[in-house]
Enzyme design. Structure first.
Site, short mmCIF file in Angstrom:
data_model
loop_
_atom_site.label_atom_id
_atom_site.label_comp_id
_atom_site.label_asym_id
_atom_site.label_seq_id
_atom_site.Cartn_x
_atom_site.Cartn_y
_atom_site.Cartn_z
N GLU A 129 18.12 18.19 -6.74
CA GLU A 129 18.85 17.05 -5.82
C GLU A 129 20.04 16.81 -6.94
OE1 GLU A 129 16.15 13.84 -4.40
OE2 GLU A 129 14.64 15.55 -3.88
N GLN A 154 10.99 12.35 1.32
CA GLN A 154 11.25 13.56 1.88
C GLN A 154 11.45 14.52 0.54
OE1 GLN A 154 14.74 13.71 4.37
NE2 GLN A 154 13.46 12.68 5.83
N GLY A 155 12.53 14.15 -0.44
CA GLY A 155 12.76 15.40 -1.51
C GLY A 155 11.68 15.54 -2.26
N LEU A 205 9.55 7.60 -7.09
CA LEU A 205 8.15 7.79 -7.21
C LEU A 205 7.54 8.00 -8.52
CD1 LEU A 205 8.41 10.23 -3.99
CD2 LEU A 205 7.38 8.15 -3.97
N LYS A 264 1.45 -5.23 4.98
CA LYS A 264 1.89 -6.18 6.25
C LYS A 264 1.64 -5.42 7.50
CE LYS A 264 6.69 -6.09 5.27
NZ LYS A 264 7.97 -6.96 5.03
N ARG A 283 24.70 10.09 -6.63
CA ARG A 283 24.61 9.42 -5.24
C ARG A 283 25.83 8.61 -5.06
NH1 ARG A 283 18.52 8.73 -3.50
NH2 ARG A 283 18.15 10.97 -3.55
N HIS A 303 19.66 2.65 0.90
CA HIS A 303 18.31 3.45 0.53
C HIS A 303 17.53 2.69 -0.39
CE1 HIS A 303 16.26 7.15 0.38
NE2 HIS A 303 16.47 7.33 -0.69
N ASP A 316 10.39 -8.71 0.27
CA ASP A 316 9.39 -9.85 0.02
C ASP A 316 8.98 -10.04 -1.23
OD1 ASP A 316 9.68 -9.38 2.88
OD2 ASP A 316 7.57 -9.32 3.19
N SER A 350 0.99 -1.37 0.20
CA SER A 350 0.01 -0.05 -0.01
C SER A 350 0.74 1.23 0.02
CB SER A 350 -0.81 -0.01 1.11
OG SER A 350 -0.15 -0.23 2.29
N HIS A 382 22.04 5.81 0.05
CA HIS A 382 22.09 7.44 0.21
C HIS A 382 23.33 7.84 1.22
CE1 HIS A 382 20.38 11.22 0.88
NE2 HIS A 382 19.09 10.89 0.17
N GLU A 416 9.21 0.12 -6.53
CA GLU A 416 10.81 -0.25 -6.19
C GLU A 416 11.12 -1.95 -6.32
OE1 GLU A 416 12.10 1.63 -2.62
OE2 GLU A 416 14.07 0.62 -2.59
N ARG A 434 20.13 5.00 -9.51
CA ARG A 434 18.81 5.58 -9.52
C ARG A 434 19.15 7.26 -9.65
NH1 ARG A 434 14.82 7.55 -5.89
NH2 ARG A 434 16.19 7.04 -4.13
P1 FAD Z 1 6.66 1.27 -0.75
O1 FAD Z 1 6.03 2.50 -0.54
O2 FAD Z 1 7.73 0.69 -0.06
O3 FAD Z 1 5.33 0.08 -0.21
C1 FAD Z 1 5.51 -1.12 -0.07
C2 FAD Z 1 4.23 -1.57 0.47
O4 FAD Z 1 4.53 -3.09 0.43
C3 FAD Z 1 4.24 -1.33 1.90
O5 FAD Z 1 2.88 -1.15 2.05
C4 FAD Z 1 4.57 -2.50 2.90
O6 FAD Z 1 3.90 -2.69 3.82
C5 FAD Z 1 3.97 -3.48 1.67
N1 FAD Z 1 4.64 -5.09 1.81
C6 FAD Z 1 5.78 -5.25 1.82
N2 FAD Z 1 6.12 -6.81 1.71
C7 FAD Z 1 4.57 -7.40 1.99
C8 FAD Z 1 4.32 -8.34 2.08
N3 FAD Z 1 5.09 -9.57 2.11
N4 FAD Z 1 2.84 -8.77 2.30
C9 FAD Z 1 2.26 -7.46 2.51
N5 FAD Z 1 2.53 -6.13 2.18
C10 FAD Z 1 3.77 -6.01 1.98
N6 FAD Z 1 12.03 8.27 -3.84
C11 FAD Z 1 11.73 9.47 -4.38
O7 FAD Z 1 11.21 9.21 -5.62
N7 FAD Z 1 11.89 10.68 -3.88
C12 FAD Z 1 12.07 11.02 -2.79
O8 FAD Z 1 12.10 12.12 -2.17
C13 FAD Z 1 12.32 9.71 -1.95
N8 FAD Z 1 12.74 9.82 -0.57
C14 FAD Z 1 13.08 8.72 0.31
C15 FAD Z 1 12.97 8.95 1.51
C16 FAD Z 1 13.19 7.82 2.31
C17 FAD Z 1 13.39 7.79 3.85
C18 FAD Z 1 13.03 6.46 1.51
C19 FAD Z 1 13.09 5.34 2.44
C20 FAD Z 1 12.61 6.23 0.47
C21 FAD Z 1 12.73 7.38 -0.33
N9 FAD Z 1 12.47 7.34 -1.78
C22 FAD Z 1 12.26 8.33 -2.49
C23 FAD Z 1 12.34 6.00 -2.65
C24 FAD Z 1 10.78 5.94 -2.49
O9 FAD Z 1 10.15 6.25 -1.45
C25 FAD Z 1 10.42 4.40 -2.68
O10 FAD Z 1 11.25 4.03 -3.88
C26 FAD Z 1 9.00 4.37 -3.09
O11 FAD Z 1 8.16 4.93 -2.20
C27 FAD Z 1 8.45 2.92 -3.44
O12 FAD Z 1 7.21 2.72 -3.39
P2 FAD Z 1 6.59 1.29 -3.39
O13 FAD Z 1 5.02 1.93 -3.58
O14 FAD Z 1 7.17 0.82 -4.62
O15 FAD Z 1 6.72 0.77 -2.22
C1 SIN Z 2 16.07 12.53 -0.59
O1 SIN Z 2 14.99 13.24 -0.19
O2 SIN Z 2 17.19 12.66 -0.38
C2 SIN Z 2 15.71 11.11 -1.06
C3 SIN Z 2 15.40 11.44 -2.57
C4 SIN Z 2 15.26 10.20 -3.18
O3 SIN Z 2 15.69 9.00 -2.65
O4 SIN Z 2 14.92 10.01 -4.52
#
Ligand code: FAD
Ligand code: SIN
Length: 533
Positions: A118, A45-46, A389, A33, A287, A348, A220, A11, A241, A372, A383
Site C-alpha cells: 500500500e 480491506q487492505g 489495526l 452501540k 495518502r 477515513h 464518542d 467491540s 482516503h 483509533e 498514518r
Molecule cells: P472500531 O473498529 O471502529 O470499533 C469501535 C467500536 O466502538 C464499535 O463497536 C462501535 O459500535 C463502538 N462504539 C463507538 N461509540 C460508542 C459508544 N458511545 N458506546 C458504545 N459503543 C460505542 N486500518 C488498517 O490498519 N488496515 C486497513 O485495511 C483498514 N481499512 C479500513 C477500511 C475502512 C472502510 C475503514 C472505515 C477503516 C479502515 N482502516 C484500516 C482503519 C481501521 O479499520 C480502524 O482504525 C480500526 O478498525 C479501529 O479499530 P477500533 O477497535 O479502534 O475501533
Molecule cells: C485500504 O484498504 O485502503 C485501507 C487501508 C488503511 O486505511 O489502512
C-alpha cells in the site's frame, strides 16, 4: 447499577482484543452501540502491516512510518509497535484468524502468507484476508469471545458519558469509575461501574459529509474523554482516503489502496496519469499527497471524480484478489476488470485522539484508550496505511499486561443514578437531523483537505452557535441516540477546528494555504487541548 471488573466501550479490534486478554482475571462488560461486529474494523480491506518476510526489516517499517508521519511521530512508540507486531499477529492466527496465503514459487505445494502493498510502504508487508480483512478479524475475535464465559456483550448500548470522581465532586486525583450507558431498546440509562474503563470507541469519520466510515464512527470516545477532563491531541490530522467509490447510490464504499498496490493507476476522466508529476511513488505516494492531488485535479477540471484503472491486470487475478470490491462495483454497474472505477477522497481516519502512552494509559486514573480513539504518537501527522489495526492489536495487549501487573484498585465512591431531562419535544427530531447535516457539510466545506484560517474561523463561530442549541436540547429533553451522537460530533468538530487553528503550518494531513510550509518550531509539537483551556 451494573458492577464489573473491566468495562470496555467498543467491540472493534481494540476492545475485543483487550477483553480477551483480561477475561481470565475478572468479569468484563463489552458495551457496543449497534450489533457486536459493527465497527470500522469490520470494513477494513487492505490488511495489517507487519514485518513477517525475510526481505523486510523492522528498520524499514519504522522508516516508512516516520516518513509518512511527516516529522511528528514518536520514534520510541513507532519502534515498540512495529517490533511487537509479529508476536501479536501470531496470536491472532493462533486464535483462528485466516490470512490469505500464496504458493511459494520455489516450493510448489508449500504456502506462505500473501503480502500486499500500500501507499508509503517500501516493501510488501500487508497481511490480508483477500479484501475483507476486517470482517475476518471480527469473526475470529468474536468466536474467541463466545468461548469466554467471563465476558458479557451489551449490544445496542450507547455510552453517554464517563463517570469520574471529579465530576462527582470528590477532591484528589481524577479517577474514572465507569460510564452512564443508554440502552437503546429499553430506552433507559444504566450505570456501569468498574475500576478499569477502556475506551475502544474508534474514530469520527461521520463528522464529515463524505466518509468511508460506517455510522458508528461519531467520535464518542474523544468527546467523552474531553468532557471528563482528559488531554486530546492532534485532531487536525484527519486522514482523507483518496479512493472512495463515487456513485450516487453507494454509501461510503472504500476502494482499497491495495488496488493501487497491485498496479491500479489514478487518471483524470480524460485518461491522463496525473500522479507522475506529483511524487516519485506516483499513485502509491502517501495518502495525504494523493488525496490533495486528486482534490486539486477535481478543482482544476470541475470534474466530480477521478478514475482508478486496474483493467490492465488479468480479470482472473482482479476477481480473486478483490472479490468484495469486484462484486460491489458490479452491483453498481461497474465491471472493474473492463472499465476504470470513479473515485473521490473521503474522510477515513482520525490520527489524533485521547492522549495515551503506548500502554493505553490516559491522564485520568482507571481510564485507558486503545485503537483509533487514542493518540499514541504512532501516526504523527499522517498514518501509514494499515498501521492502525497493528496499533490496536499491540496497544490493547500492552494495556492488558500493564493492568494485570497490579491488583485492581478498590473503590468506595458513591455513584448516583443518571438524571435526565423529562420533556419530549415534537420539534426535536427535525432540529437534531438538521444540525447533523449542517455540521457534516460545514466540516466538509470549511475544514476539509485544504484549509485556510478564515474558513476555520467561520467554522468555529458556526459550531459555537450549534453547540449552544444542542446543549439546551441535551439538558431539557429525554435523550435519544441521535441527540447523543450529535452532541459528540459537534464536540469533535470543535476539537478538529481548535487543533487546526493552533498549528501555524502545513504538515502531513493539515494543509493550510495561509501557512503552506512546515514550521520548524512545530516539528515534534503536538496540538493538545483540555477542557477549559
Ligand atoms: P472500531 O473498529 O471502529 O470499533 C469501535 C467500536 O466502538 C464499535 O463497536 C462501535 O459500535 C463502538 N462504539 C463507538 N461509540 C460508542 C459508544 N458511545 N458506546 C458504545 N459503543 C460505542 N486500518 C488498517 O490498519 N488496515 C486497513 O485495511 C483498514 N481499512 C479500513 C477500511 C475502512 C472502510 C475503514 C472505515 C477503516 C479502515 N482502516 C484500516 C482503519 C481501521 O479499520 C480502524 O482504525 C480500526 O478498525 C479501529 O479499530 P477500533 O477497535 O479502534 O475501533
Ligand atoms: C485500504 O484498504 O485502503 C485501507 C487501508 C488503511 O486505511 O489502512
Amino acid at each position: 447499577m451494573k458492577p464489573f471488573d473491566f468495562l470496555v466501550l467498543g467491540s472493534g479490534i481494540a476492545g475485543l482484543t483487550f477483553a480477551l486478554k483480561v477475561a481470565p482475571r475478572g468479569r468484563v462488560a463489552i458495551v457496543t452501540k449497534k450489533d457486536r461486529a459493527e465497527s470500522n474494523t469490520n470494513y477494513a480491506q487492505g490488511g495489517i502491516a507487519s514485518v513477517t518476510s525475510r526481505e523486510d526489516s523492522f528498520e524499514s517499517h519504522v522508516r516508512d512510518t516516520l516518513t509518512a508521519g511527516a516529522g511528528l511521530c514518536k520514534e520510541n512508540v513507532v519502534r515498540t509497535i512495529v517490533e511487537e507486531g509479529p508476536a501479536r499477529i501470531a496470536e491472532l492466527i493462533e486464535l483462528g484468524m485466516k490470512f490469505s496465503e500464496r504458493e511459494i514459487p520455489a516450493a510448489p505445494g508449500a504456502h506462505e502468507l500473501d503480502l500486499g502493498k500500500e501507499g508509503g510502504h517500501s516493501k510488501r508487508r500487508i497481511l490480508h484476508a483477500k479484501d475483507v480483512t476486517g470482517r475476518e478479524i471480527e469473526r475470529a475475535l468474536l468466536d474467541a469471545i463466545a468461548r469466554q464465559p467471563n465476558i458479557e456483550i451489551f449490544e445496542n448500548h450507547l455510552a453517554i458519558d464517563l463517570i469520574t470522581s471529579q465530576k462527582l465532586g470528590y477532591v484528589g486525583e481524577n479517577r474514572c469509575l465507569g460510564a452512564y450507558v443508554f440502552d437503546k431498546k429499553a430506552n433507559r440509562v444504566w450505570t456501569f461501574a468498574a475500576p478499569v474503563t477502556v475506551l475502544a470507541t474508534g474514530g469520527c469519520g461521520k463528522v464529515y459529509l463524505y466518509t468511508t466510515n460506517p455510522d458508528i464512527a461519531t467520535g464518542d470516545g474523544v468527546a467523552m474523554a474531553f468532557r471528563a477532563g482528559a488531554s486530546i491531541a492532534n485532531m487536525e490530522f484527519v486522514q482523507f482516503h483518496p479512493t472512495c467509490l463515487y456513485h450516487p447510490k453507494a454509501k461510503s464504499f472504500l476502494i482499497s489502496e491495495a488496488v493501487r498496490g497491485e498496479g491500479g493507476i489514478l487518471k483524470t476522466l480524460e485518461g491522463r496519469e496525473f500522479m507522475d508529476a506529483v511524487h516519485p511513488l506516483k499513485s502509491l505516494a502517501p495518502r495525504d499527497i494523493v488525496a490533495r492531488a486528486i482534490d486539486s485535479e477535481m478543482k482544476k477540471s470541475g470534474a466530480d471524480c477521478v478514475h482508478l484503472d486496474i483493467t490492465h491486470q488479468p480479470a482472473k487475478f482482479i476477481i480473486e484478489r478483490f472479490p468484495n470490491i469486484y462484486q460491489t462495483c458490479l452491483r453498481y454497474g461497474i465491471d472493474i476488470t473492463r472499465e476504470p472505477i470513479p473515485v473521490v477522497p473521503a474522510a477515513h481516519y482520525q490520527c489524533g485522539g485521547v492522549v495515551t502512552n503506548v500502554d493505553g494509559g490516559t491522564d485520568i486514573a482507571g481510564l485507558f484508550a486503545v485503537g483509533e480513539v487514542a493518540c499514541t504518537g504512532l501516526h504523527g501527522a499522517n498514518r501509514l496505511a494499515s498501521n492502525s489495526l497493528l496499533e490496536a492489536l499491540v496497544c490493547a495487549h500492552r494495556a492488558a499486561e500493564k493492568i494485570l501487573a497490579a491488583p485492581l484498585p478498590k473503590s468506595d465512591f458513591k455513584i448516583p443514578v443518571w438524571q435526565s431531562g423529562q420533556a419530549t419535544n415534537a420539534d426535536e427530531l427535525v432540529v437534531v437531523a438538521h444540525n447533523w447535516d449542517e455540521i457534516r457539510r460545514l466540516m466538509w466545506d470549511y475544514v476539509g483537505i485544504v484549509r485556510t484560517n478564515k474558513r476555520l474561523q467561520r467554522a468555529q463561530s458556526r459550531l459555537a452557535n450549534l453547540q449552544a442549541e444542542i446543549h439546551e436540547y441535551y439538558w431539557n429533553f429525554i435523550v435519544t441516540a441521535d441527540l447523543l451522537e450529535l452532541r459528540n460530533i459537534a464536540t469533535v468538530a470543535e476539537l478538529i477546528v481548535q487543533c487546526a487553528l493552533m498549528r501555524p503550518e502545513s504538515r502531513g494531513l493539515n494543509y493550510n494555504l495561509d501557512f503552506p510550509n512546515p514550521n520548524p518550531d512545530w516539528a515534534q509539537r503536538d496540538s493538545v487541548v483540555r477542557r477549559g483551556n
